[in-house]
Design a protein around this motif. Structure first.
Motif, PDB file in Angstrom:
ATOM      1  N   LEU A   1       1.132   4.479  -2.832  1.00 29.29           N
ATOM      2  CA  LEU A   1       0.798   5.889  -2.070  1.00 29.29           C
ATOM      3  C   LEU A   1       1.795   6.678  -2.682  1.00 29.29           C
ATOM      4  O   LEU A   1       1.643   7.860  -2.968  1.00 29.29           O
ATOM      5  CB  LEU A   1       0.515   5.840  -0.850  1.00 29.29           C
ATOM      6  N   HIS A   2       3.105   6.265  -2.565  1.00 32.22           N
ATOM      7  CA  HIS A   2       4.206   7.277  -2.861  1.00 32.22           C
ATOM      8  C   HIS A   2       4.176   7.334  -4.476  1.00 32.22           C
ATOM      9  O   HIS A   2       4.472   8.475  -4.774  1.00 32.22           O
ATOM     10  CB  HIS A   2       5.395   6.445  -2.441  1.00 32.22           C
TER      11      HIS A   2
ATOM     12  N   ILE B   1      -5.711  13.107  -3.930  1.00 32.35           N
ATOM     13  CA  ILE B   1      -5.512  11.646  -3.661  1.00 32.35           C
ATOM     14  C   ILE B   1      -6.812  11.529  -2.757  1.00 32.35           C
ATOM     15  O   ILE B   1      -6.794  12.060  -1.639  1.00 32.35           O
ATOM     16  CB  ILE B   1      -4.207  11.413  -3.253  1.00 32.35           C
TER      17      ILE B   1
ATOM     18  N   LEU C   1      -2.589   5.578   6.989  1.00 29.35           N
ATOM     19  CA  LEU C   1      -1.778   5.916   5.888  1.00 29.35           C
ATOM     20  C   LEU C   1      -2.183   7.227   5.546  1.00 29.35           C
ATOM     21  O   LEU C   1      -1.556   8.024   4.945  1.00 29.35           O
ATOM     22  CB  LEU C   1      -2.133   4.937   4.632  1.00 29.35           C
ATOM     23  N   GLN C   2      -3.126   7.689   6.566  1.00 23.47           N
ATOM     24  CA  GLN C   2      -3.705   9.191   6.278  1.00 23.47           C
ATOM     25  C   GLN C   2      -2.578  10.172   6.094  1.00 23.47           C
ATOM     26  O   GLN C   2      -2.488  11.153   5.166  1.00 23.47           O
ATOM     27  CB  GLN C   2      -4.782   9.713   7.121  1.00 23.47           C
TER      28      GLN C   2
ATOM     29  N   PHE D   1      -7.980   6.054  -4.383  1.00 27.66           N
ATOM     30  CA  PHE D   1      -7.125   4.922  -3.668  1.00 27.66           C
ATOM     31  C   PHE D   1      -7.824   4.054  -2.894  1.00 27.66           C
ATOM     32  O   PHE D   1      -8.777   4.490  -1.989  1.00 27.66           O
ATOM     33  CB  PHE D   1      -6.238   5.570  -2.656  1.00 27.66           C
TER      34      PHE D   1
ATOM     35  N   MET E   1       0.999  -1.295   0.074  1.00 30.54           N
ATOM     36  CA  MET E   1      -0.085  -0.153  -0.008  1.00 30.54           C
ATOM     37  C   MET E   1       0.607   1.178   0.152  1.00 30.54           C
ATOM     38  O   MET E   1       0.562   2.167  -0.680  1.00 30.54           O
ATOM     39  CB  MET E   1      -0.894  -0.007   1.257  1.00 30.54           C
ATOM     40  N   THR E   2       1.884   1.397   0.823  1.00 29.33           N
ATOM     41  CA  THR E   2       2.853   2.396   0.901  1.00 29.33           C
ATOM     42  C   THR E   2       3.414   2.772  -0.478  1.00 29.33           C
ATOM     43  O   THR E   2       3.347   4.070  -0.700  1.00 29.33           O
ATOM     44  CB  THR E   2       3.646   2.516   2.107  1.00 29.33           C
TER      45      THR E   2
ATOM     46  N   SER F   1       1.453   7.607  -6.149  1.00 23.05           N
ATOM     47  CA  SER F   1       0.094   8.452  -6.050  1.00 23.05           C
ATOM     48  C   SER F   1       0.722   9.856  -5.768  1.00 23.05           C
ATOM     49  O   SER F   1       0.498  11.074  -6.410  1.00 23.05           O
ATOM     50  CB  SER F   1      -0.839   8.106  -5.106  1.00 23.05           C
ATOM     51  N   ASN F   2       1.356  10.085  -4.789  1.00 20.50           N
ATOM     52  CA  ASN F   2       1.881  11.295  -4.444  1.00 20.50           C
ATOM     53  C   ASN F   2       2.767  12.135  -5.516  1.00 20.50           C
ATOM     54  O   ASN F   2       2.807  13.223  -5.750  1.00 20.50           O
ATOM     55  CB  ASN F   2       2.779  11.130  -3.044  1.00 20.50           C
TER      56      ASN F   2
ATOM     57  N   PHE G   1      -9.009   8.741  -0.754  1.00 22.62           N
ATOM     58  CA  PHE G   1      -9.033   7.422  -0.139  1.00 22.62           C
ATOM     59  C   PHE G   1     -10.507   7.066  -0.201  1.00 22.62           C
ATOM     60  O   PHE G   1     -11.479   7.745   0.429  1.00 22.62           O
ATOM     61  CB  PHE G   1      -8.484   7.572   1.236  1.00 22.62           C
TER      62      PHE G   1
ATOM     63  N   ASN H   1      -0.538  10.866   2.964  1.00 26.55           N
ATOM     64  CA  ASN H   1      -0.963  11.502   1.766  1.00 26.55           C
ATOM     65  C   ASN H   1      -0.701  12.925   1.716  1.00 26.55           C
ATOM     66  O   ASN H   1      -1.304  13.769   2.428  1.00 26.55           O
ATOM     67  CB  ASN H   1      -2.771  11.283   1.877  1.00 26.55           C
TER      68      ASN H   1
END
Length: 458
Positions: free
Chosen positions: A26-27, A61, A51-52, A41, A22-23, A29-30, A63, A55
């Motif tokens: 997310l990286h 992004i 994980l908030q 996501f 997941m991380t 996505s960032n 969630f 973001n």
């Protein structure tokens, strides 16, 4: 590089329910949001809370919470892989598959240009019906995919793969240095084990990659180019590289307790040991580990989950250990800011399990690396770091995969002794790779990746 069409270029992210997956999603996505790309996501409800803080672009992004359905045998309340012992993971895969209706609904509502997924092999079936492209995004090393998850491996459906079969690299495998040992091969047999209902791990990942429109891998040409080419030729797919996708430096400072403690030691003198969110050691291996760190005579910080059968790390420590290491050794059972600890000037050595995230964090840090892999891809990552890149030392183990305190201490001392040939060689190789993998190069990977995305949908 900002693309003029990026405001209408919406993405959907659907990673496997484990923080090591997941991380990195997310990286990614960032990094894309930094260039104006929006994404939805899909995450279990509990993971969103955890994980908030990562973001960095909440206006771009979004969630979307998924309800993880209950599967018989899965402990109540399970939402991600770190909630359960590793032997229950196949049931979590079954639960993920049961979110298919929820995922399909989000695809219908958001109409993304692209969807990124990894283990949900059924995603392309949905996207094809909507005329949407699907990218299979692998967050493990290309070397491990190339040896275990290519069509040339040809894992039989009707019988489990044998140790002897796994000892032989698949046809065309582009490396002679990844030589597996007996106990390591046994840990790779998971590929023929169930991973969901009526499907093995190999079948799931093979199908997820084969049915995609393109493969994306969290790696660099500079380190794993030949493996990426091999994977592309095996699957007959375009392969897009994101670079290592490390997080941006955290905005929150390192906790005071660690700043104060670490600052009491000489630069580069502290050994930091951590094995990620899923590894739980047996009690005697846990004790052997901390005794090995004591034996080095160096200051050390260990961040591990309590071993099997223990509620806390304190109750599992060897007799008299705390008194003997008082002032120079800390064993911590909670979460720590790993990246920030590695960046502290007092830390000089990182003892890790060589999960892919930790592997990159180690490569990009200033610390010497000592590796104790536990599971399949960690073993292949370790061999890659120690034998291909020559930037780390692997702790010697016996045929049962056990390591001794003496071997651990010896490995740490070999990389921390500034006068040794081993230390000089590792330091020089590490410096070369770190300089090559600079921020400018990482940005160029993201720019190229964006070009690849646009080419795929046009």
């Amino acid at each position: 590089m900002s693309h003029p069409k990026n405001s209408n270029f919406h993405l959907l992210m659907f990673p496997w329910f484990a923080f090591g997956h997941m991380t990195p999603f997310l990286h990614l996505s960032n990094r894309l949001a930094e260039r104006g790309y929006s994404s939805t996501f899909l995450l279990p409800i509990k993971a969103i809370q955890q994980l908030q803080h990562l973001n960095l672009y909440p206006h771009l992004i979004t969630f979307h919470p998924l309800t993880v359905p209950h599967v018989e045998g899965l402990p109540e309340g399970t939402q991600n892989a770190s909630d359960i012992p590793i032997q229950f993971t196949y049931l979590l895969a079954a639960a993920m598959d049961r979110t298919r209706d929820q995922v399909e609904r989000v695809i219908r509502d958001t109409k993304p240009k692209l969807i990124f997924y990894d283990v949900a092999h059924w995603v392309p079936e949905i996207t094809k019906a909507f005329g949407i492209k699907a990218i299979n995004y692998s967050v493990v090393s290309a070397a491990s995919i190339a040896i275990v998850l290519v069509p040339a491996r040809n894992v039989p459906k009707d019988k489990p793969i044998t140790e002897a079969e796994l000892l032989v690299p698949p046809a065309g495998y582009p490396s002679s240095t990844v030589v597996l040992r007996g106990h390591e091969v046994r840990s790779l047999l998971f590929i023929s084990q169930p991973f969901g209902e009526g499907i093995t791990f190999y079948e799931r990942i093979y199908k997820a990659m084969k049915e995609s429109d393109a493969l994306a891998i969290r790696t660099c040409n500079e380190t794993e180019g030949k493996f990426c080419e091999y994977i592309g030729s095996q699957y007959g797919k375009p392969v897009f590289l994101t670079g290592p996708m490390l997080p941006e430096p955290p905005k929150m400072p390192l906790e005071d307790r660690w700043v104060k403690w670490l600052s009491g030691f000489q630069p580069g003198s502290v050994v930091f040991c951590a094995f990620g969110s899923q590894i739980v050691l047996e009690k005697n291996q846990f004790q052997e580990l901390v005794l090995g760190l004591e034996l080095t005579g160096l200051p050390f910080l260990v961040a591990l989950k309590p071993p099997m059968g223990a509620a806390t790390v304190e109750e599992a420590l060897p007799k008299g250990f705390e008194e003997r290491v008082k002032g120079r050794g800390v064993v911590w059972g909670g979460w720590v800011q790993q990246l920030m600890i590695l960046e502290h000037p007092s830390v000089g050595c990182f003892v890790s399990h060589c999960g892919f995230g930790s592997m990159w964090e180690s490569l990009m840090s200033d610390c010497r690396a000592v590796l104790i892999p536990h599971l399949g891809d960690q073993i292949l990552n370790t061999r890659f770091m120690a034998e291909e890149l020559k930037v780390a030392v692997e702790v010697v183990r016996d045929e049962k995969a056990w390591f001794s305190k003496e071997n651990l201490s010896k490995s740490i001392k070999s990389v921390m002794d500034k006068g040794s040939v081993m230390c000089s060689m590792l330091k020089e190789n590490h410096r070369k790779w770190r300089e090559m993998l600079n921020k400018g190069l990482m940005n160029s990977y993201v720019d190229k990746f964006i070009e690849n995305m646009h080419e795929l949908v046009n």
